[in-house]
Design an enzyme around this catalytic site. Structure first.
Site, PDB file in Angstrom:
ATOM      1  N   HIS A  92       1.857   2.498   4.366  1.00  5.58           N
ATOM      2  CA  HIS A  92       0.768   2.411   5.352  1.00  5.58           C
ATOM      3  C   HIS A  92       1.019   3.298   6.585  1.00  5.58           C
ATOM      4  CE1 HIS A  92      -1.103  -0.817   3.177  1.00  5.58           C
ATOM      5  NE2 HIS A  92      -0.102  -1.658   3.355  1.00  5.58           N
ATOM      6  N   ASP A 105       1.124  -0.686  -5.509  1.00  7.73           N
ATOM      7  CA  ASP A 105       1.154  -1.801  -4.551  1.00  7.73           C
ATOM      8  C   ASP A 105      -0.260  -2.396  -4.473  1.00  7.73           C
ATOM      9  OD1 ASP A 105       2.950  -2.747  -1.938  1.00  7.73           O
ATOM     10  OD2 ASP A 105       0.788  -2.826  -1.553  1.00  7.73           O
ATOM     11  N   HIS A 131      -1.935  -3.088  -2.034  1.00  5.82           N
ATOM     12  CA  HIS A 131      -2.696  -2.566  -0.891  1.00  5.82           C
ATOM     13  C   HIS A 131      -2.817  -1.049  -0.978  1.00  5.82           C
ATOM     14  CE1 HIS A 131      -0.726  -6.340   0.471  1.00  5.82           C
ATOM     15  NE2 HIS A 131      -1.975  -6.594   0.848  1.00  5.82           N
ATOM     16  N   ASP A 152       3.299  -6.841  -4.754  1.00  5.06           N
ATOM     17  CA  ASP A 152       2.517  -7.917  -4.143  1.00  5.06           C
ATOM     18  C   ASP A 152       1.198  -8.192  -4.858  1.00  5.06           C
ATOM     19  OD1 ASP A 152       1.715  -5.432  -3.319  1.00  5.06           O
ATOM     20  OD2 ASP A 152       1.911  -5.816  -1.174  1.00  5.06           O
TER      21      ASP A 152
HETATM   22 ZN   LIG Z   1       1.269  -4.216  -0.246  1.00  3.55          ZN
END
Ligand SMILES: [Zn+2]
Lengths: 214, 332
Positions: B131, B168, B170, B257
């Site tokens: 991120h 991931d 996200h 995740d």
């Molecule tokens: Zn994540």
């Protein structure tokens, strides 16, 4: 909420004596789609769009000789021959909602923005409108996600309850909207800025709200 | 070049020193402990090598970040503040040093792969990176470990066409923003749909700009999507892109995740699916990039399954290698 915050100011305008060729060149050079046509006092007299211009040019399926002949006529034609006179426009103090309704009613892609005495001072396009609403509702805002719940009336003052629930738990909330449904329960939408979205889900459920999930 | 049949794990005790304010924070040092426990208990342990990296140099960090951000991060942590920009991004006095160490892991991995010192590499690091943007942190990430490794591969070894593949849960906004305006570097991300999930980016119509138009592929999954949907994307959407792009190397942003028990996302992946991904990714490396695949740990927060998920992924990488060897009797 005012279009003035989102419009293009000082747009390129043309006068009535400009030919189709010149108008087309301008649109190509600047990559926009609409040119307001104005008089000597910058007052709006019409609008010409890239679509109007494309339609004015001879079709590629016409015989070469005929095509060339039409082409030469088009080259010398002033924009007033093809522009939309009495076009839709919008006042400088209009809101985004005003613009939305005009777009819906008149099915146009852009609106010249004018002062009380019709002087063109901006242009407001459909794209500007979507950009404005995107900003207003925070769509694709980095760090945020959207949560929707049903307000089943289990709790009173549901909006303040949600607001304080989020504040008490240190969850940044950037939008909170309640929308009445024609049938069924009201819906409450919130945009939160947190990595732990599931925590917020849990907080809301524990407080008696039903999550709206896809 | 020597034939390696194991996986080299790059990790460092320094990673325990990044304190995110106690164990209430999901990105905490126990994450690495549970991974280590699962590896120690696993039958694949004899096939794992462990190596510690050196921290990334300032010059290496600057290949992915702007100097103003490096100064700001360093200043925030040394001044004793508890977070940067958002309370999600918890830091301690040591965090800058640890983040530089995490960024160093990918660099060490690239050097090992290029020098023949390793066949497959997994960087077991924290803080995660995908991120982090050039000038700001997001979602527990401060320095973008994957992008820094990609730049090292490009600048030091001339492998220009780098693909970062991110599974991931996200969207890796930091990787996308690093790559989205350039030709020849690619980003593919599978993640939970951005309307419902952090960080709210990664819509399928985000495809890159200018020179980079078409080099970004976002494949959002609806909340509730499971193994079948994930594997379907790998087969139908991702492999054809790799065949078409012909990357020189693949960096995997490996986040765990999306597991069904990990409440950081609404995705419903099983532990075993990470093994399947490992096998697929190994095979792609052999088929398309001359074996150049580097995996870097990103998210994964449910401690009861994180270790097993990583172990399954590494087992997948190893099984992939065994299958390739058995079917062709050479490096396939
Ligand atoms: Zn994540």
């Amino acid at each position: 909420m005012f279009i003035a915050d989102y419009m293009t100011t000082d747009p390129v305008t043309i006068t009535a004596d400009i030919t189709l060729t010149e108008a087309r060149q301008l649109l190509d050079d600047h990559h926009f789609r609409h040119l307001p046509v104005v008089d000597g006092a910058k007052k709006l007299i019409g609008v010409v769009s890239d679509r109007d211009l494309r339609l004015a040019y001879p079709s590629t399926v016409i015989e070469d000789e005929e095509r060339e002949r039409i082409f030469q006529i088009v080259e010398r034609t002033p924009v007033t021959a093809i522009m939309t006179a009495n076009c839709s426009c919008i006042g400088i103090d209009a809101t985004l909602d005003d613009a939305l309704l005009v777009f819906e009613r008149d099915k146009v892609g852009a609106l010249p923005v004018v002062t009380d005495d019709d002087v063109v001072i901006g242009i407001f396009s459909m794209r500007d409108l979507t950009a404005a609403y995107k900003k207003l509702f925070g769509a694709a805002e980095k760090g945020s996600s959207l949560i929707a719940v049903l307000d089943e009336g289990k709790t009173t003052r549901s909006l303040s309850r949600i607001a304080s629930l989020l504040e008490d738990n240190d969850v940044q909330c950037t939008r909170l909207i309640k929308i009445a449904q024609e049938s069924g329960f009201d819906r409450i939408y919130m945009r939160v800025n947190t990595y732990k979205v599931s925590n917020v889900h849990k907080l809301l459920q524990d407080s008696g709200f039903t999550l709206l999930k896809p | 070049m020597a034939v390696h049949r194991g996986v080299t794990i790059i990790t460092d005790s320094a990673y325990f020193d990044h304190d995110t304010g106690g164990f209430g924070h999901p990105e905490n040092p126990v994450r690495l402990e549970v991974i280590m426990d699962a590896l120690v208990a696993s039958p694949i342990l004899p096939r794992l090598d462990f190596i510690a990296p050196v921290p990334a140099t300032r010059e290496q960090l600057l290949s992915a970040h702007r100097e103003e951000w490096l100064f700001r991060l360093e200043e925030v942590v040394l001044s004793g503040r508890s977070h940067v920009d958002h309370s999600d991004n918890q830091v301690c006095y040591e965090s800058y040093r640890v983040a530089c160490h995490a960024a160093g892991a990918g660099i060490a991995g690239v050097d090992l792969l290029e020098g023949g010192g390793a066949g497959q590499v997994f960087c077991m690091v924290r803080p995660p990176g995908h991120h982090a943007e050039a000038t700001r942190p997001f979602g527990f990430c401060f320095l973008n470990n994957c992008v820094i490794a990609a730049r090292h591969w490009q600048l030091t070894y001339g492998r220009q066409r780098i693909l970062i593949l991110d599974f991931d849960a996200h969207h890796g906004n930091g990787i996308q923003s690093a790559f989205e305006r350039e030709a020849g570097s690619y980003y593919i991300s599978v993640h939970e749909h951005p309307s419902f999930s952090y960080p709210g980016t990664g819509y399928s119509d985000e495809v890159g700009f200018d020179e980079g138009r078409g080099t970004i592929v976002n494949l959002p999954l609806k909340p509730g999507a499971g193994d079948a949907a994930l594997l379907d994307l790998f087969v139908r959407k991702i492999e054809p892109r790799i065949v078409a792009w012909k990357p020189d190397a693949i960096i995997v942003a490996a986040g765990f995740d999306g597991h069904r028990l990990d409440d950081m996302s609404g995705l419903q992946f099983s532990t075993e699916v990470y093994g399947t991904l490992g096998g697929i990714i190994h095979r792609w490396g052999e088929l398309y990039t001359g074996g150049r695949v580097l995996s870097v740990l990103e998210g994964g927060y449910e401690l009861s399954v994180l270790g097993h998920s990583v172990e399954a992924y590494l087992r997948g990488l190893l099984d992939g290698a065994d299958t390739c060897k058995a079917t062709t009797k050479r490096r396939c």
